[in-house]
Design an enzyme around this catalytic site. Structure first.
Site, PDB file in Angstrom:
ATOM      1  N   VAL A  27       0.632  -1.071   0.139  1.00  0.00           N
ATOM      2  CA  VAL A  27       0.017  -0.427  -0.270  1.00  0.00           C
ATOM      3  C   VAL A  27       1.069   0.804   0.070  1.00  0.00           C
ATOM      4  O   VAL A  27       0.149   1.943  -0.482  1.00  0.00           O
ATOM      5  CB  VAL A  27      -1.222  -0.199   1.175  1.00  0.00           C
ATOM      6  CG1 VAL A  27      -2.364  -0.662   0.649  1.00  0.00           C
ATOM      7  CG2 VAL A  27      -0.177  -0.137   2.308  1.00  0.00           C
ATOM      8  N   ASP A 141       8.953  14.680  12.348  1.00  0.00           N
ATOM      9  CA  ASP A 141       8.382  15.777  10.873  1.00  0.00           C
ATOM     10  C   ASP A 141       6.850  15.007  11.475  1.00  0.00           C
ATOM     11  O   ASP A 141       6.303  14.677  10.770  1.00  0.00           O
ATOM     12  CB  ASP A 141       8.739  13.832  10.237  1.00  0.00           C
ATOM     13  CG  ASP A 141       8.409  14.070   8.587  1.00  0.00           C
ATOM     14  OD1 ASP A 141       8.366  15.073   8.930  1.00  0.00           O
ATOM     15  OD2 ASP A 141       8.319  13.227   7.935  1.00  0.00           O
TER      16      ASP A 141
END
Length: 476
Positions: A27, A141
């Site tokens: 995915v 992040d």
């Protein structure tokens, strides 16, 4: 003499993995990892298998998630596999959507996201980041794409591949020589030192607003005391030239962007290149090349290698602004353009607003024409309340020591006032993450183009001048 087995680059050839999991589909894929949706054979639980090709990134993610394993707003690491000469495989809970999809979906609806929903999303984000910061983990992040959302509305921080554990602000708390077990690890939780107590998850709080008593007074006072001490230490470091604070050799404008070839990764990494830190014995140095440009703090854009938890707080401000307006706050197309957009809103970065800014590695190299009338954050948040603007302003400010901590924000009156935060069960969760329009210009499907590319030409005219120690660039 038998030849050693070749190194496996495919998760499908890992006997210890396929013995326990049925791999259903890939995915997501990026520079440093591949992600698969899989089914656990023992109980049919759907999980995400993240095969990480970079040793340092895998080590950091495992270490951080082990420390945070009991926090409701952090993605769950069920187990991991890591043998000698093999890539690490992390078994994570599978969450099919993220906050980026929530924002995209809201842009299609009249009225956007209701204030009560925004408050509940904010509380969940704050609880997750607070758990990190209580354990001195800087995520580095934070962005909507790394804030995953379950079907029932629970938000969880993910992608800790760039995370670092700090002993003191600006100093590395982990040792790159640490070794994780190379044998299959299926019961790591019992071998992990329990993390510090964390704030109760926002979604488990009473529906009548945020309960300030969820943390015992003694814990809260001790936590706030520690934060004050850390801020004081940070200020002392800012005021002292440190021989150990050496630039790691990578400019803040280093090319770092890598584009994902599949845009449906439930645990999408920023895929920004993270230069090896402390590789030459400078254990105190961090790299400035972390995070995704739109959410990167100005000290990182100016090349700082001596920073702390505050870089996450700047990212929080950008995320909260986007929740309020459904548009990115500083959508820069290069590092220089990113700095320019920030300066146009906040004004020039000077020692008056941040006394230690002149010590940033690139501060004297990159300069901008004087902005006489910066637009201000109010202009970026039209029709928003004073309290909403205040939340963003307390995070999006130049001086890292002035940024509000997660605990300070969790106790802000904004979350106690009408409209109160909605229950998690009433949050709107998109049906799928991959729901953007093909003909829509820009937007989150171009998100991976937000790495650092140092394309000076994208910013406009600039002037280069020779100096006694090199050169400087002024942008107009």
């Amino acid at each position: 003499m038998e030849q050693p087995l070749p190194k496996s680059w495919s998760i499908h050839t890992r006997p210890e993995v396929i013995a326990k999991y049925e791999i259903l589909e890939r995915v997501g894929s990026g520079a440093y990892s591949d992600v698969y949706r899989a089914r656990r054979l023992s109980d049919n639980l759907i999980v995400a298998l993240k095969e990480v090709h970079d040793y340092q990134s895998a080590f950091r993610e495992i270490e951080a998630l082990q420390m945070l394993h009991n926090c409701p707003n952090i993605v769950v690491l069920h187990e991991y596999f890591w043998r000698e000469d093999e890539d690490a495989v992390l078994v994570l809970e599978f969450l099919r959507t993220d906050l980026a999809a929530v924002i995209r979906d809201a842009k299609k609806k009249e009225g956007g996201i209701r204030v009560g929903e925004i408050k509940r999303w904010m509380l969940q984000i704050l609880c997750g980041v607070d758990a990190c910061h209580r354990n001195m983990i800087v995520h580095r992040d934070l962005k909507p794409g790394n804030l995953l959302v379950s079907d029932d509305g629970v938000l969880k921080l993910a992608d800790f591949g760039q995370a670092r554990i700090l002993m003191e602000p600006g100093f590395d708390g982990d040792d790159d020589n640490h070794q994780l077990p190379v044998e299959q690890n299926t019961g790591y939780q019992e071998n992990v030192t329990p993390p510090l107590d964390v704030v109760a998850d926002a979604h488990s709080l009473p529906d009548q607003g945020f309960n300030k008593q969820v943390v015992e007074d003694t814990n809260r006072e001790e936590y706030l005391r520690q934060l004050v001490e850390l801020k004081a230490k940070r200020h002392a470091v800012d005021e002292t030239d440190k021989e150990t604070n050496i630039n790691d050799g990578y400019s803040s404008c280093l090319a770092t962007g890598t584009i994902s070839d599949i845009d449906d990764d439930p645990l999408k990494s920023s895929y920004s290149y993270d230069a090896e830190e402390g590789g030459d014995g400078r254990n105190g140095a961090l790299t400035s090349c972390v995070g995704t440009r739109w959410f990167r703090a100005p000290e990182l854009l100016y090349g700082s290698t001596d920073y702390g938890l505050e870089v996450d707080l700047w990212s929080l401000g950008c995320i909260f602004s986007e929740l309020l307006t459904l548009e990115p706050l500083f959508p820069g197309i290069s590092d220089i353009d990113q700095l320019g957009r920030i300066i146009n809103v906040l004004g020039n970065l000077t020692e008056e607003v941040w006394p230690s800014c002149c010590k940033l590695p690139d501060y004297k190299t990159i300069s901008f024409a004087k902005i006489e009338n910066p637009t201000g954050l109010e202009a970026c948040l039209p029709n928003k309340s004073a309290d909403e603007i205040s939340i963003v302003k307390r995070l999006v400010c130049y001086n890292p020591a002035s940024r509000a901590t997660t605990m300070e924000l969790l106790n802000d009156k904004y979350f106690d006032e009408e409209p109160l935060p909605l229950p998690v069960t009433e949050l709107h969760v998109p049906l799928t993450k991959n729901n953007h329009d093909e003909d829509s210009p820009g937007g989150w499907h171009d998100y991976d183009d937000m790495g650092s590319d140092s394309d000076f030409g994208d910013f406009g005219h600039f002037k280069v001048e020779n100096t006694g120690s090199g050169f400087s660039m002024q942008f107009s």
